[in-house]
Write a protein that holds these residues in place. Sequence first.
Motif, PDB file in Angstrom:
ATOM      1  N   ALA A 251     -14.668   1.802   2.388  1.00 41.78           N
ATOM      2  CA  ALA A 251     -16.336   0.861   2.325  1.00 41.78           C
ATOM      3  C   ALA A 251     -17.356   1.763   2.796  1.00 41.78           C
ATOM      4  N   LYS A 252     -18.628   1.558   2.680  1.00 43.99           N
ATOM      5  CA  LYS A 252     -19.791   2.663   3.297  1.00 43.99           C
ATOM      6  C   LYS A 252     -19.621   2.120   3.894  1.00 43.99           C
ATOM      7  N   PRO A 253     -20.873   2.828   5.534  1.00 40.97           N
ATOM      8  CA  PRO A 253     -20.487   2.809   6.633  1.00 40.97           C
ATOM      9  C   PRO A 253     -21.966   2.685   6.507  1.00 40.97           C
TER      10      PRO A 253
ATOM     11  N   PHE B 218     -19.147   0.586  10.173  1.00 42.67           N
ATOM     12  CA  PHE B 218     -18.786  -0.403   9.156  1.00 42.67           C
ATOM     13  C   PHE B 218     -19.531  -1.538   8.815  1.00 42.67           C
ATOM     14  N   THR B 219     -20.661  -2.655   7.876  1.00 45.12           N
ATOM     15  CA  THR B 219     -20.752  -3.837   8.197  1.00 45.12           C
ATOM     16  C   THR B 219     -19.122  -4.926   8.128  1.00 45.12           C
ATOM     17  N   LYS B 220     -18.007  -4.399   7.069  1.00 45.03           N
ATOM     18  CA  LYS B 220     -17.024  -5.075   6.813  1.00 45.03           C
ATOM     19  C   LYS B 220     -15.786  -5.205   7.118  1.00 45.03           C
ATOM     20  N   LEU B 221     -15.851  -4.064   8.106  1.00 42.20           N
ATOM     21  CA  LEU B 221     -14.525  -4.279   9.209  1.00 42.20           C
ATOM     22  C   LEU B 221     -14.613  -5.276  10.107  1.00 42.20           C
ATOM     23  N   ILE B 222     -13.637  -5.989  10.675  1.00 42.40           N
ATOM     24  CA  ILE B 222     -13.453  -6.955  11.528  1.00 42.40           C
ATOM     25  C   ILE B 222     -11.750  -7.268  11.277  1.00 42.40           C
ATOM     26  N   HIS B 223     -11.438  -6.746  12.632  1.00 49.65           N
ATOM     27  CA  HIS B 223     -10.188  -6.705  13.789  1.00 49.65           C
ATOM     28  C   HIS B 223     -10.218  -7.177  14.542  1.00 49.65           C
TER      29      HIS B 223
ATOM     30  N   ALA C  45     -22.191  12.280   0.186  1.00 50.38           N
ATOM     31  CA  ALA C  45     -22.559  13.576   1.043  1.00 50.38           C
ATOM     32  C   ALA C  45     -20.990  13.582   2.085  1.00 50.38           C
ATOM     33  N   GLY C  46     -20.074  14.931   2.364  1.00 55.26           N
ATOM     34  CA  GLY C  46     -19.311  15.171   3.581  1.00 55.26           C
ATOM     35  C   GLY C  46     -17.753  15.228   2.243  1.00 55.26           C
ATOM     36  N   VAL C  47     -17.757  14.727   1.486  1.00 53.65           N
ATOM     37  CA  VAL C  47     -16.961  14.509   0.161  1.00 53.65           C
ATOM     38  C   VAL C  47     -15.872  15.612   0.475  1.00 53.65           C
ATOM     39  N   GLY C  48     -14.468  15.340   0.892  1.00 49.56           N
ATOM     40  CA  GLY C  48     -13.308  15.614   1.060  1.00 49.56           C
ATOM     41  C   GLY C  48     -12.881  16.352   2.589  1.00 49.56           C
ATOM     42  N   GLN C  49     -13.885  15.821   3.169  1.00 52.69           N
ATOM     43  CA  GLN C  49     -13.481  16.121   4.522  1.00 52.69           C
ATOM     44  C   GLN C  49     -12.466  14.131   5.152  1.00 52.69           C
TER      45      GLN C  49
ATOM     46  N   SER D 248     -23.434  10.418   4.302  1.00 56.13           N
ATOM     47  CA  SER D 248     -24.873   9.416   4.294  1.00 56.13           C
ATOM     48  C   SER D 248     -24.343   8.344   4.608  1.00 56.13           C
ATOM     49  N   VAL D 249     -24.971   7.259   4.825  1.00 59.17           N
ATOM     50  CA  VAL D 249     -24.764   6.160   4.547  1.00 59.17           C
ATOM     51  C   VAL D 249     -24.233   5.651   3.084  1.00 59.17           C
ATOM     52  N   ASN D 250     -24.282   6.693   2.024  1.00 53.40           N
ATOM     53  CA  ASN D 250     -23.550   6.578   0.480  1.00 53.40           C
ATOM     54  C   ASN D 250     -22.688   6.994   0.641  1.00 53.40           C
ATOM     55  N   SER D 251     -22.121   7.257   1.328  1.00 51.29           N
ATOM     56  CA  SER D 251     -20.630   7.817   1.343  1.00 51.29           C
ATOM     57  C   SER D 251     -19.966   7.183   1.230  1.00 51.29           C
ATOM     58  N   ASP D 252     -18.311   7.343   0.180  1.00 51.18           N
ATOM     59  CA  ASP D 252     -17.434   6.052   0.309  1.00 51.18           C
ATOM     60  C   ASP D 252     -16.345   7.208   0.672  1.00 51.18           C
ATOM     61  N   PHE D 253     -15.425   5.769   1.960  1.00 53.53           N
ATOM     62  CA  PHE D 253     -15.066   6.293   3.202  1.00 53.53           C
ATOM     63  C   PHE D 253     -13.304   5.361   2.531  1.00 53.53           C
ATOM     64  N   LEU D 254     -12.492   6.021   2.817  1.00 50.10           N
ATOM     65  CA  LEU D 254     -11.143   5.563   2.945  1.00 50.10           C
ATOM     66  C   LEU D 254     -10.625   5.443   4.626  1.00 50.10           C
ATOM     67  N   PHE D 255      -9.909   4.049   4.393  1.00 50.13           N
ATOM     68  CA  PHE D 255      -9.139   4.510   6.163  1.00 50.13           C
ATOM     69  C   PHE D 255      -7.734   3.827   5.418  1.00 50.13           C
TER      70      PHE D 255
END
Length: 91
Positions: free
Chosen positions: A21-23, A33-38, A55-59, A84-91
Motif C-alpha cells: 500500500a501507499k501511506p 496507512f488508511t487500508k490497514l485494519i488489524h 521517494a525513498g525507494v530501496g529503503q 512520500s505519500v506516493n511511495s509504495d510499501f511492502l510489509f
Amino acid sequence: MDRIAVIKAISRNLGDLVLDAKPASLTASTADFTKLIHPISNQLQGHDSYIYGGAGVGQEQFVTAFDPSNNRVTVEPAFGSVPSVNSDFLF
C-alpha cells in the motif's frame, strides 16, 4: 513479469506479504496507512518494510510497533530519506 511482481508472488505464496500500500502520512520513523485494519496491537511488529516505488525507494526498515487505533507503523532505523505519500510499501 517484473522483479517486484515476482517478489510479491513469492511472498504471497509463503504467507509473508502482509501489506502492499501507499501511506496516508509519514514522519522520519512512522507511516500511517488508511487500508490497514488489524485488530491486534503490534500485529505487524517484527516484519520488515520495503519501499519499492516512489521517494525513498530501496529503503528497508524493521517494524518495531503497530498501533491499530490510527494504523500507524513505527520503524527502525528511521528513514534516511523520508518517503512520500506516493511511495509504495511492502510489509
